[in-house]
Motif scaffolding. Structure first.
Motif, PDB file in Angstrom:
ATOM      1  N   TYR A 131       0.892  -1.276   0.015  1.00 24.62           N
ATOM      2  CA  TYR A 131       0.156  -0.004   0.012  1.00 24.62           C
ATOM      3  C   TYR A 131       0.785   1.337  -0.164  1.00 24.62           C
ATOM      4  O   TYR A 131       1.669   1.443   0.840  1.00 24.62           O
ATOM      5  CB  TYR A 131      -0.670  -0.068   1.243  1.00 24.62           C
ATOM      6  N   ASN A 132       0.667   2.206  -1.083  1.00 19.88           N
ATOM      7  CA  ASN A 132       1.358   3.532  -0.881  1.00 19.88           C
ATOM      8  C   ASN A 132       0.277   4.372  -0.296  1.00 19.88           C
ATOM      9  O   ASN A 132      -0.608   4.633  -0.818  1.00 19.88           O
ATOM     10  CB  ASN A 132       1.442   3.903  -2.450  1.00 19.88           C
ATOM     11  N   ILE A 133       0.860   4.947   0.724  1.00 21.00           N
ATOM     12  CA  ILE A 133      -0.176   5.509   1.536  1.00 21.00           C
ATOM     13  C   ILE A 133      -0.198   7.186   1.222  1.00 21.00           C
ATOM     14  O   ILE A 133      -0.884   8.038   2.059  1.00 21.00           O
ATOM     15  CB  ILE A 133       0.039   5.377   3.106  1.00 21.00           C
ATOM     16  N   HIS A 134       0.649   7.625   0.554  1.00 23.08           N
ATOM     17  CA  HIS A 134       1.024   9.070  -0.063  1.00 23.08           C
ATOM     18  C   HIS A 134       1.038   9.930   1.318  1.00 23.08           C
ATOM     19  O   HIS A 134       0.528  10.939   1.531  1.00 23.08           O
ATOM     20  CB  HIS A 134      -0.377   9.518  -0.607  1.00 23.08           C
ATOM     21  N   LYS A 135       1.818   9.463   2.270  1.00 22.61           N
ATOM     22  CA  LYS A 135       2.462  10.039   3.282  1.00 22.61           C
ATOM     23  C   LYS A 135       1.214  10.676   4.265  1.00 22.61           C
ATOM     24  O   LYS A 135       1.252  11.391   5.123  1.00 22.61           O
ATOM     25  CB  LYS A 135       3.159  11.462   3.024  1.00 22.61           C
ATOM     26  N   GLY A 136       0.068   9.970   4.004  1.00 16.66           N
ATOM     27  CA  GLY A 136      -1.037  10.048   5.119  1.00 16.66           C
ATOM     28  C   GLY A 136      -1.908  11.418   4.878  1.00 16.66           C
ATOM     29  O   GLY A 136      -2.714  11.847   5.832  1.00 16.66           O
ATOM     30  N   VAL A 137      -1.505  12.137   3.906  1.00 16.65           N
ATOM     31  CA  VAL A 137      -2.215  13.263   3.534  1.00 16.65           C
ATOM     32  C   VAL A 137      -2.825  13.324   2.040  1.00 16.65           C
ATOM     33  O   VAL A 137      -2.169  12.581   1.233  1.00 16.65           O
ATOM     34  CB  VAL A 137      -1.425  14.417   3.558  1.00 16.65           C
ATOM     35  N   ALA A 155      -6.089  -9.249  -4.886  1.00 19.29           N
ATOM     36  CA  ALA A 155      -7.453  -8.719  -5.068  1.00 19.29           C
ATOM     37  C   ALA A 155      -7.049  -6.985  -4.529  1.00 19.29           C
ATOM     38  O   ALA A 155      -6.020  -6.939  -4.010  1.00 19.29           O
ATOM     39  CB  ALA A 155      -8.455  -8.874  -3.875  1.00 19.29           C
ATOM     40  N   ALA A 156      -7.719  -5.938  -4.923  1.00 20.56           N
ATOM     41  CA  ALA A 156      -7.768  -4.626  -4.390  1.00 20.56           C
ATOM     42  C   ALA A 156      -9.070  -4.186  -4.033  1.00 20.56           C
ATOM     43  O   ALA A 156      -9.898  -4.189  -4.880  1.00 20.56           O
ATOM     44  CB  ALA A 156      -7.252  -3.669  -5.508  1.00 20.56           C
ATOM     45  N   PRO A 157      -9.352  -3.934  -2.922  1.00 20.64           N
ATOM     46  CA  PRO A 157     -10.468  -3.372  -2.334  1.00 20.64           C
ATOM     47  C   PRO A 157     -10.975  -2.094  -3.164  1.00 20.64           C
ATOM     48  O   PRO A 157     -10.170  -1.156  -3.376  1.00 20.64           O
ATOM     49  CB  PRO A 157     -10.459  -3.168  -0.837  1.00 20.64           C
ATOM     50  N   ARG A 158     -12.282  -2.161  -3.378  1.00 24.12           N
ATOM     51  CA  ARG A 158     -12.811  -0.599  -4.011  1.00 24.12           C
ATOM     52  C   ARG A 158     -13.722  -0.336  -3.124  1.00 24.12           C
ATOM     53  O   ARG A 158     -14.312  -0.753  -2.130  1.00 24.12           O
ATOM     54  CB  ARG A 158     -13.455  -1.152  -5.430  1.00 24.12           C
ATOM     55  N   GLY A 159     -14.372   1.179  -3.609  1.00 23.43           N
ATOM     56  CA  GLY A 159     -15.309   1.779  -2.888  1.00 23.43           C
ATOM     57  C   GLY A 159     -14.784   3.452  -2.449  1.00 23.43           C
ATOM     58  O   GLY A 159     -13.337   3.707  -2.440  1.00 23.43           O
ATOM     59  N   ARG A 160     -15.560   4.050  -2.229  1.00 26.29           N
ATOM     60  CA  ARG A 160     -15.303   5.654  -1.923  1.00 26.29           C
ATOM     61  C   ARG A 160     -14.432   5.679  -0.558  1.00 26.29           C
ATOM     62  O   ARG A 160     -13.445   6.533  -0.768  1.00 26.29           O
ATOM     63  CB  ARG A 160     -16.895   6.151  -1.722  1.00 26.29           C
ATOM     64  N   VAL A 161     -14.589   4.621   0.267  1.00 26.81           N
ATOM     65  CA  VAL A 161     -13.858   4.987   1.461  1.00 26.81           C
ATOM     66  C   VAL A 161     -12.476   4.607   1.064  1.00 26.81           C
ATOM     67  O   VAL A 161     -11.390   5.624   1.525  1.00 26.81           O
ATOM     68  CB  VAL A 161     -14.018   4.273   2.498  1.00 26.81           C
ATOM     69  N   TRP A 162     -12.088   3.505   0.176  1.00 29.25           N
ATOM     70  CA  TRP A 162     -10.627   3.379  -0.105  1.00 29.25           C
ATOM     71  C   TRP A 162     -10.160   4.354  -1.154  1.00 29.25           C
ATOM     72  O   TRP A 162      -8.885   4.940  -1.002  1.00 29.25           O
ATOM     73  CB  TRP A 162     -10.385   1.937  -0.738  1.00 29.25           C
ATOM     74  N   SER A 163     -11.032   5.039  -1.888  1.00 30.64           N
ATOM     75  CA  SER A 163     -10.568   5.930  -2.980  1.00 30.64           C
ATOM     76  C   SER A 163      -9.998   7.328  -2.335  1.00 30.64           C
ATOM     77  O   SER A 163      -9.618   8.088  -2.714  1.00 30.64           O
ATOM     78  CB  SER A 163     -11.707   6.249  -3.857  1.00 30.64           C
ATOM     79  N   ARG A 164     -10.628   7.559  -1.146  1.00 24.68           N
ATOM     80  CA  ARG A 164     -10.303   8.673  -0.519  1.00 24.68           C
ATOM     81  C   ARG A 164      -8.885   8.883   0.319  1.00 24.68           C
ATOM     82  O   ARG A 164      -8.480  10.040   0.626  1.00 24.68           O
ATOM     83  CB  ARG A 164     -11.483   9.088   0.517  1.00 24.68           C
ATOM     84  N   MET A 165      -8.444   7.583   0.799  1.00 21.87           N
ATOM     85  CA  MET A 165      -7.478   7.846   1.499  1.00 21.87           C
ATOM     86  C   MET A 165      -6.004   7.866   0.986  1.00 21.87           C
ATOM     87  O   MET A 165      -5.006   8.374   1.572  1.00 21.87           O
ATOM     88  CB  MET A 165      -7.292   6.471   2.423  1.00 21.87           C
ATOM     89  N   SER A 166      -5.824   7.356  -0.220  1.00 22.04           N
ATOM     90  CA  SER A 166      -4.518   7.602  -1.013  1.00 22.04           C
ATOM     91  C   SER A 166      -4.945   7.617  -2.256  1.00 22.04           C
ATOM     92  O   SER A 166      -6.021   7.085  -2.770  1.00 22.04           O
ATOM     93  CB  SER A 166      -3.628   6.352  -0.622  1.00 22.04           C
ATOM     94  N   ASP A 167      -3.941   7.832  -3.244  1.00 23.33           N
ATOM     95  CA  ASP A 167      -4.071   7.837  -4.667  1.00 23.33           C
ATOM     96  C   ASP A 167      -3.841   6.243  -5.297  1.00 23.33           C
ATOM     97  O   ASP A 167      -4.305   6.226  -6.355  1.00 23.33           O
ATOM     98  CB  ASP A 167      -3.232   8.835  -5.529  1.00 23.33           C
ATOM     99  N   HIS A 168      -3.381   5.595  -4.300  1.00 19.79           N
ATOM    100  CA  HIS A 168      -3.331   4.030  -4.685  1.00 19.79           C
ATOM    101  C   HIS A 168      -4.315   3.436  -3.750  1.00 19.79           C
ATOM    102  O   HIS A 168      -4.916   3.804  -2.625  1.00 19.79           O
ATOM    103  CB  HIS A 168      -1.900   3.628  -4.293  1.00 19.79           C
ATOM    104  N   LEU A 169      -4.740   2.419  -4.205  1.00 19.85           N
ATOM    105  CA  LEU A 169      -5.719   1.260  -3.569  1.00 19.85           C
ATOM    106  C   LEU A 169      -4.518   0.182  -3.001  1.00 19.85           C
ATOM    107  O   LEU A 169      -3.357  -0.097  -3.761  1.00 19.85           O
ATOM    108  CB  LEU A 169      -6.436   0.613  -4.423  1.00 19.85           C
ATOM    109  N   PRO A 170      -5.016  -0.219  -1.991  1.00 21.66           N
ATOM    110  CA  PRO A 170      -3.864  -1.498  -1.584  1.00 21.66           C
ATOM    111  C   PRO A 170      -4.065  -2.598  -2.291  1.00 21.66           C
ATOM    112  O   PRO A 170      -5.327  -2.962  -2.942  1.00 21.66           O
ATOM    113  CB  PRO A 170      -4.541  -1.800  -0.048  1.00 21.66           C
TER     114      PRO A 170
END
Length: 254
Positions: free
Chosen positions: A19-25, A230-245
């Protein structure tokens, strides 16, 4: 049951996430928002034995002043679920702090080390190598974040292969996971030469998270059998980082 619908009750199944977390922001300028607290919940719901993270902040003095609720702990330690060990190593030093790769492990960590993979002065990159004792068996995990320039990625692939030959015993189980920034298949083909298997078949898109059209994140393995990806989808996941886990399951050799 996990976000991708898989049950990890089998003790011989190893569950791995990158997971690339985009520095948490997320966002830029005054509209940017702090997502590190949501990411902590998300990482826990992945329920992975090994979690490989990229763009993890050790510190960011500017963001710590800007956001109310910026964690006092380094992000790797903050994100680690209860009972997990966390390892972090710096790739890039910036004006206000530093960031790099991290690994969170449900299993004991034996040792870890870092290698600089910077190909030019405009991108600071590195790999994190961690040896874990998974179900009593030594296993090597390498977390990478490759560069944006295609020629850099090819040279970093060669460096990774040389590193594996030098630092990982030939018969040892091995995972290589991270953000390869590769929109094609050339890196995958080059790694396959060294018996590192990726999941074949349709690609599991992870980028950009709001409308995924590419798989920049990969999990390669040696010495274990791939079961699912697999990669989870949905609005919650799309908001947290520019990558999906990206989440993979493997069956360990008997």
């Amino acid at each position: 049951m996990n976000p991708d619908g898989h049950d990890t009750g089998d003790p011989q199944v190893l569950r791995v996430a990158t997971y690339n977390i985009h520095k948490g922001v997320q966002g830029i300028g005054p509209s940017r928002r702090l997502e590190i607290h949501n990411l902590a919940l998300a990482v826990e719901t992945l329920d992975a034995d090994i979690i490989c993270l990229q763009e993890v902040r050790a510190e960011d003095r500017r963001e710590a002043e800007y956001f109310t609720g910026w964690p006092e702990l380094p992000q790797a330690d903050f994100l680690a679920p209860e009972g997990y060990e966390a390892v972090y190593r710096t790739n890039a030093v910036t004006r206000h702090g530093e960031h790099g790769n991290a690994l969170l492990s449900r299993w004991p960590i034996v040792r870890h080390q870092h290698e600089d993979m910077s190909d030019h002065r405009f991108e600071q990159r590195g790999l994190l190598h961690v040896e874990v004792l998974a179900m009593g068996m030594p296993m090597h995990v390498i977390v990478v974040h490759f560069g944006l320039i295609p020629a850099s990625r090819l040279r970093q692939t060669d460096q990774l292969k040389c590193y594996i030959a030098r630092e990982v015993p030939p018969g040892a189980p091995l995972l290589v996971a991270g953000d390869f920034n590769d929109w094609g298949t050339r890196v995958r083909r080059l790694l396959r030469v060294d018996a590192l298997q990726a999941f074949e078949g349709p690609r599991t898109f992870t980028y950009p998270s709001r409308f995924p059209v590419a798989q920049l994140d990969h999990i390669y393995a040696r010495g274990m059998r791939p079961l699912s990806l697999a990669a989870p989808r949905g609005r919650v996941w799309s908001r947290m980082s520019d990558h999906l886990p990206l989440i993979a399951e493997f069956r360990l050799a008997a």
